[in-house]
Motif scaffolding. Structure first.
Motif, PDB file in Angstrom:
ATOM      1  N   THR A  49       0.909  -1.271   0.086  1.00 35.02           N
ATOM      2  CA  THR A  49       0.046  -0.041  -0.066  1.00 35.02           C
ATOM      3  C   THR A  49       0.731   1.321   0.187  1.00 35.02           C
ATOM      4  O   THR A  49       0.277   2.274  -0.438  1.00 35.02           O
ATOM      5  N   GLU A  50       2.191   1.235   0.388  1.00 38.61           N
ATOM      6  CA  GLU A  50       2.814   2.380   0.454  1.00 38.61           C
ATOM      7  C   GLU A  50       4.155   2.465  -0.518  1.00 38.61           C
ATOM      8  O   GLU A  50       4.623   1.423  -0.885  1.00 38.61           O
ATOM      9  N   ASP A  51       4.518   3.724  -1.004  1.00 41.01           N
ATOM     10  CA  ASP A  51       5.640   3.654  -1.736  1.00 41.01           C
ATOM     11  C   ASP A  51       6.624   3.588  -1.062  1.00 41.01           C
ATOM     12  O   ASP A  51       7.783   2.937  -1.545  1.00 41.01           O
ATOM     13  N   THR A  52       7.001   4.139   0.105  1.00 43.27           N
ATOM     14  CA  THR A  52       8.368   3.660   0.916  1.00 43.27           C
ATOM     15  C   THR A  52       7.637   3.316   2.193  1.00 43.27           C
ATOM     16  O   THR A  52       7.609   3.905   3.198  1.00 43.27           O
ATOM     17  N   PRO A  53       7.722   1.922   2.198  1.00 45.75           N
ATOM     18  CA  PRO A  53       7.226   1.267   3.547  1.00 45.75           C
ATOM     19  C   PRO A  53       8.199   1.250   4.712  1.00 45.75           C
ATOM     20  O   PRO A  53       9.516   1.536   4.326  1.00 45.75           O
TER      21      PRO A  53
END
Length: 111
Positions: free
Chosen positions: A17-21
């Motif tokens: 879900t996130e670009d930078t987890p």
């Protein structure tokens, strides 16, 4: 740099879900994050033996949802897999361990 990021301790749910987890410094911190932020858990056997990056590990429910632990009167069985075949809903970790990691019936050791 990309290979180092892939090998890192990243949350499998956040990666989707996130670009930078977020990246974690220890497995215990990753487990705590997965439990607190997502209400899920990692399978200990898979983490130790599955040849996959942490970001590719499968997440499971810590306990069976109430609909799966009901009695026979509502048609649910404890040993039955959830009716949904899609992996959108995670399965309970105990059911996963019973299905994916069989044990020796004499010494109870996972194979």
């Amino acid at each position: 740099a990309r290979f180092k990021r892939i090998r890192g301790l990243e949350c499998p749910q956040c990666v989707k879900t996130e670009d930078t987890p977020p990246s974690f410094t220890s497995l215990s911190k990753l487990r705590t994050h997965v439990r607190d932020a997502h209400g899920l858990t990692l399978c200990d056997v898979c983490v130790k033996s599955r040849k996959a990056y942490f970001r590719e590990q499968e997440l499971f429910l810590p306990h069976a949802p109430p609909s799966q632990t009901g009695s026979a009167k509502n048609g649910a069985s404890k040993n039955k897999r959830p009716a949904t075949k899609s992996r959108a809903e995670p399965m309970p970790v105990k059911l996963h361990i019973r299905e994916a990691h069989p044990q020796c019936r004499f010494c109870k050791v996972n194979f």
